[in-house]
Motif scaffolding. Sequence first.
Motif, PDB file in Angstrom:
ATOM      1  N   PRO A  14      -0.249 -12.257 -25.111  1.00  0.00           N
ATOM      2  CA  PRO A  14      -0.682 -11.327 -24.046  1.00  0.00           C
ATOM      3  C   PRO A  14       0.426 -11.254 -22.856  1.00  0.00           C
ATOM      4  N   HIS A  15       1.085 -12.083 -22.430  1.00  0.00           N
ATOM      5  CA  HIS A  15       1.944 -12.104 -21.440  1.00  0.00           C
ATOM      6  C   HIS A  15       2.999 -11.203 -21.917  1.00  0.00           C
ATOM      7  N   LYS A  16       3.616 -11.744 -23.233  1.00  0.00           N
ATOM      8  CA  LYS A  16       4.830 -10.921 -23.380  1.00  0.00           C
ATOM      9  C   LYS A  16       4.304  -9.540 -23.863  1.00  0.00           C
ATOM     10  N   LEU A  17       3.164  -9.344 -24.176  1.00  0.00           N
ATOM     11  CA  LEU A  17       2.973  -7.632 -24.553  1.00  0.00           C
ATOM     12  C   LEU A  17       2.806  -7.258 -23.119  1.00  0.00           C
ATOM     13  N   ARG A  18       2.336  -7.663 -22.202  1.00  0.00           N
ATOM     14  CA  ARG A  18       2.397  -6.806 -20.750  1.00  0.00           C
ATOM     15  C   ARG A  18       3.644  -6.806 -20.424  1.00  0.00           C
ATOM     16  N   ILE A  19       4.471  -7.687 -20.664  1.00  0.00           N
ATOM     17  CA  ILE A  19       6.055  -7.553 -20.265  1.00  0.00           C
ATOM     18  C   ILE A  19       6.754  -6.206 -21.026  1.00  0.00           C
ATOM     19  N   THR A  20       6.506  -6.284 -22.275  1.00  0.00           N
ATOM     20  CA  THR A  20       7.107  -5.214 -23.266  1.00  0.00           C
ATOM     21  C   THR A  20       6.509  -3.899 -23.012  1.00  0.00           C
ATOM     22  N   VAL A  21       5.391  -3.841 -22.807  1.00  0.00           N
ATOM     23  CA  VAL A  21       4.692  -2.478 -22.699  1.00  0.00           C
ATOM     24  C   VAL A  21       5.066  -2.139 -21.259  1.00  0.00           C
ATOM     25  N   GLY A  22       4.993  -2.840 -20.203  1.00  0.00           N
ATOM     26  CA  GLY A  22       5.517  -2.293 -18.988  1.00  0.00           C
ATOM     27  C   GLY A  22       6.884  -1.966 -18.854  1.00  0.00           C
ATOM     28  N   THR A  23       7.772  -2.750 -19.617  1.00  0.00           N
ATOM     29  CA  THR A  23       9.259  -2.235 -19.167  1.00  0.00           C
ATOM     30  C   THR A  23       9.666  -1.339 -20.328  1.00  0.00           C
ATOM     31  N   SER A  24       9.015  -1.140 -21.396  1.00  0.00           N
ATOM     32  CA  SER A  24       9.186   0.052 -22.226  1.00  0.00           C
ATOM     33  C   SER A  24       8.646   1.290 -21.595  1.00  0.00           C
ATOM     34  N   ALA A  25       7.487   1.572 -20.893  1.00  0.00           N
ATOM     35  CA  ALA A  25       6.978   2.439 -20.075  1.00  0.00           C
ATOM     36  C   ALA A  25       8.076   2.861 -19.388  1.00  0.00           C
ATOM     37  N   LEU A  26       8.419   2.061 -18.365  1.00  0.00           N
ATOM     38  CA  LEU A  26       9.441   2.313 -17.502  1.00  0.00           C
ATOM     39  C   LEU A  26      10.742   3.007 -17.701  1.00  0.00           C
ATOM     40  N   GLY A  27      11.146   2.225 -19.120  1.00  0.00           N
ATOM     41  CA  GLY A  27      12.522   2.896 -19.389  1.00  0.00           C
ATOM     42  C   GLY A  27      12.346   4.140 -20.156  1.00  0.00           C
ATOM     43  N   GLY A  28      11.072   4.304 -20.811  1.00  0.00           N
ATOM     44  CA  GLY A  28      10.757   5.664 -21.495  1.00  0.00           C
ATOM     45  C   GLY A  28      10.571   6.765 -20.471  1.00  0.00           C
ATOM     46  N   PHE A  29      10.311   6.636 -19.244  1.00  0.00           N
ATOM     47  CA  PHE A  29      10.329   7.357 -18.231  1.00  0.00           C
ATOM     48  C   PHE A  29      11.600   7.979 -17.887  1.00  0.00           C
ATOM     49  N   PHE A  30      12.301   6.908 -17.528  1.00  0.00           N
ATOM     50  CA  PHE A  30      13.909   7.310 -17.191  1.00  0.00           C
ATOM     51  C   PHE A  30      14.535   7.950 -18.324  1.00  0.00           C
ATOM     52  N   LEU A  31      14.312   7.556 -19.512  1.00  0.00           N
ATOM     53  CA  LEU A  31      15.046   8.121 -20.668  1.00  0.00           C
ATOM     54  C   LEU A  31      14.514   9.803 -20.834  1.00  0.00           C
ATOM     55  N   LEU A  32      13.220  10.073 -20.460  1.00  0.00           N
ATOM     56  CA  LEU A  32      12.800  11.361 -20.366  1.00  0.00           C
ATOM     57  C   LEU A  32      13.460  12.102 -19.206  1.00  0.00           C
ATOM     58  N   VAL A  33      13.533  11.460 -18.025  1.00  0.00           N
ATOM     59  CA  VAL A  33      14.113  12.193 -16.893  1.00  0.00           C
ATOM     60  C   VAL A  33      15.459  12.615 -17.417  1.00  0.00           C
ATOM     61  N   THR A  34      16.460  11.513 -18.165  1.00  0.00           N
ATOM     62  CA  THR A  34      17.559  11.883 -18.558  1.00  0.00           C
ATOM     63  C   THR A  34      17.702  12.985 -19.366  1.00  0.00           C
ATOM     64  N   TRP A  35      16.992  13.096 -20.501  1.00  0.00           N
ATOM     65  CA  TRP A  35      16.951  14.418 -21.275  1.00  0.00           C
ATOM     66  C   TRP A  35      16.504  15.578 -20.898  1.00  0.00           C
ATOM     67  N   VAL A  36      15.657  15.659 -19.559  1.00  0.00           N
ATOM     68  CA  VAL A  36      15.289  16.759 -19.152  1.00  0.00           C
ATOM     69  C   VAL A  36      16.455  17.232 -18.198  1.00  0.00           C
ATOM     70  N   ALA A  37      17.158  16.257 -17.400  1.00  0.00           N
ATOM     71  CA  ALA A  37      18.381  16.734 -16.561  1.00  0.00           C
ATOM     72  C   ALA A  37      19.347  17.159 -17.535  1.00  0.00           C
ATOM     73  N   LEU A  38      19.617  16.708 -18.564  1.00  0.00           N
ATOM     74  CA  LEU A  38      20.729  17.183 -19.643  1.00  0.00           C
ATOM     75  C   LEU A  38      20.149  18.679 -19.925  1.00  0.00           C
ATOM     76  N   GLY A  39      18.905  19.018 -20.074  1.00  0.00           N
ATOM     77  CA  GLY A  39      18.470  20.319 -20.505  1.00  0.00           C
ATOM     78  C   GLY A  39      18.636  21.364 -19.486  1.00  0.00           C
ATOM     79  N   TRP A  40      18.277  20.864 -18.265  1.00  0.00           N
ATOM     80  CA  TRP A  40      18.320  21.534 -16.943  1.00  0.00           C
ATOM     81  C   TRP A  40      19.865  21.837 -16.764  1.00  0.00           C
ATOM     82  N   LEU A  41      20.842  21.157 -16.989  1.00  0.00           N
ATOM     83  CA  LEU A  41      22.023  21.495 -16.638  1.00  0.00           C
ATOM     84  C   LEU A  41      22.641  22.363 -17.675  1.00  0.00           C
ATOM     85  N   ALA A  42      22.020  22.434 -18.958  1.00  0.00           N
ATOM     86  CA  ALA A  42      22.504  23.592 -20.022  1.00  0.00           C
ATOM     87  C   ALA A  42      21.932  24.878 -19.871  1.00  0.00           C
ATOM     88  N   LEU A  43      20.615  24.811 -19.494  1.00  0.00           N
ATOM     89  CA  LEU A  43      20.094  26.064 -19.331  1.00  0.00           C
ATOM     90  C   LEU A  43      20.411  26.764 -18.070  1.00  0.00           C
TER      91      LEU A  43
END
Length: 630
Positions: free
Chosen positions: A289-318
Amino acid sequence: MTAGTLPAQDPGTPPPPPPPAEFVFNGHYGRNPLGGVSFRAMCARLPSVLGRTARMAWQVDRRAVVLLLSCQFAMGAGSAVQLSATAKAMRPLVGAAPVADRLHAALPALIVIAAAAAAVRTASALATYADGRITPGLTTRADVALVEAVCRVEATAYSEEGFSDRHEAAEMGVVRTQTMVQDARTFTAALIRMAAAAGVLTVLKPLMLPLLLLAVLPSGLGAVLAARVDYATHYANIGDRNVRGMMRWWSTEPRYSDEVRANGMTDYLVYWYGAVSQRIDRRTLATAPHKLRITVGTSALGGFFLLVTWVALGWLALSGRVELALVATAVVAVQAVLGALSQVVAAAAALFHSSLYLADMSSFLDLAAARAPARGDRVVTGPVEEIRLDDAVFRYPGKETPAVDHLSLTLRRGEIVAIVGENGSGKSTLSRLITGIYLADKGHVSWNGTDLAEADPHSVWPRCGLVPQIFAQWPLRARENVTLGRPRTYDDQAVWEAVEAVGMRETVESLPGQLDTLLARELFGGSELSGGQWQRLACSRALYRKPDLLILDEPTSQMDPRGEHQIFERLKAVAADRITLVVTHQLENTKIADRVVVMDHGRISEQGTYDELAAGNGLFAELLALSKDR
């Protein structure tokens, strides 16, 4: 019956035994070394781990290390060339010219991309080859270093608190050595590729790089924290794993199978082994359970910043801030950086994980080095005419009562001395002091006037021949079981003489390969000896050495009367050339001795000839009377 459970008990039968005792890795080394270490401090370990890996690899195969590093930089350069060529190819490909013209204009860049890709693949294959050259030697080097460290420590180290558990922890370091070079290779290759791709991406749009770092770093944090949890579990299980390994060996070793079966031990041993294994599993599963909480929390945070990265790239293109050709190149660069960053993070976490176990191995090797014999360099020369103990005291680590207490004794060449006494009286400890296996805490033990604390042990031990009470049954050929440690000639004449001296010639000649027969029934082509025959072979090993000091601790306990008679007759025949010490509970055997020394609570209570002591009123006469009153 499932593992960890005992069969159902019939009414009226005794209750089932209690569960196995807790085997906690405690004492001076019981605290997890990562317990109070910060995340920043843990990450700071990586450079030292890489440095240690590089030094070890360099010692194993320098050419392979040079090849590996060259391939790593070649792969990084190839990745940079691919990205640069991609940017050049994209401009004509996304232009408005006819397709044929666009392809023709992009062809040189496409050829460069293909050539760079081929070069990267070739370098990767060569790096794998170099890894394969380094890893086996590195693992063997670590394994041999660990075995050598344990073999060379002062014998008293085995009695120190935590030594055995530290040894068990260090064994995992040897296992992790097998993946260390591969993890280091993946880490450095990904780091170089990331730097190359990041350079291209920074030229295109500097804003993208920090966003990518934010997208990947959370997963790195999660991997390191999960490794810390895994190591804490490993540390908590060391004691259980250590004793489980010992019990597994004792339970499955063929030479003890008669005792296990005839005494009905099988059910309990299976129950015990299963129960301890389940306890180890419970500790491991409790971390999920402890490792699951670590994985879910850090994956969610990384996914958020990855989404921001692709949004930024799309904005630069558009918004037209980046032309379409550069957008396409940026997508490739982002993917390259993201992949390289992910590999860097995963490999760094793996390296960090390995570093924890390698640190255990390193600390144990340091501990063993500190406990290696630190004695003088005086050389003991032969023949040894006299061994003297002057007011010698020895106390085992952690014990309050000395095993040998202010004992003085003189042994002379040509003399057979028998050491007798009740269990725990200090007989075996005395023999270890005489050979220099143990050094006296107080007082002195000297050979020909040279204090053993000041003598080079390698000038002492070659002059010893010891048959211990618990002797090894080496899985070697019969010849090596006799000559082990001290081969003296290239022919077998001396070997046959030693074998014949203990009445084993006929037995050895009947073996399938005589002296070349492997004495290990468990191995293909091996043969087995009886307990008494093994003991005779151990005696032949001591006699073969032609030592200045011959010590036999219960040398005939497993022999028949004929074998016992042969051994003692041989002792009398060779006694004039050496000092002979016989430790025994069989008081009748002491008749061959010139002198009998009686031990009691670490001291000499009496000494004299057999007849003198048998006629007296001391402990020897009491023990002799008890041995006859049966």
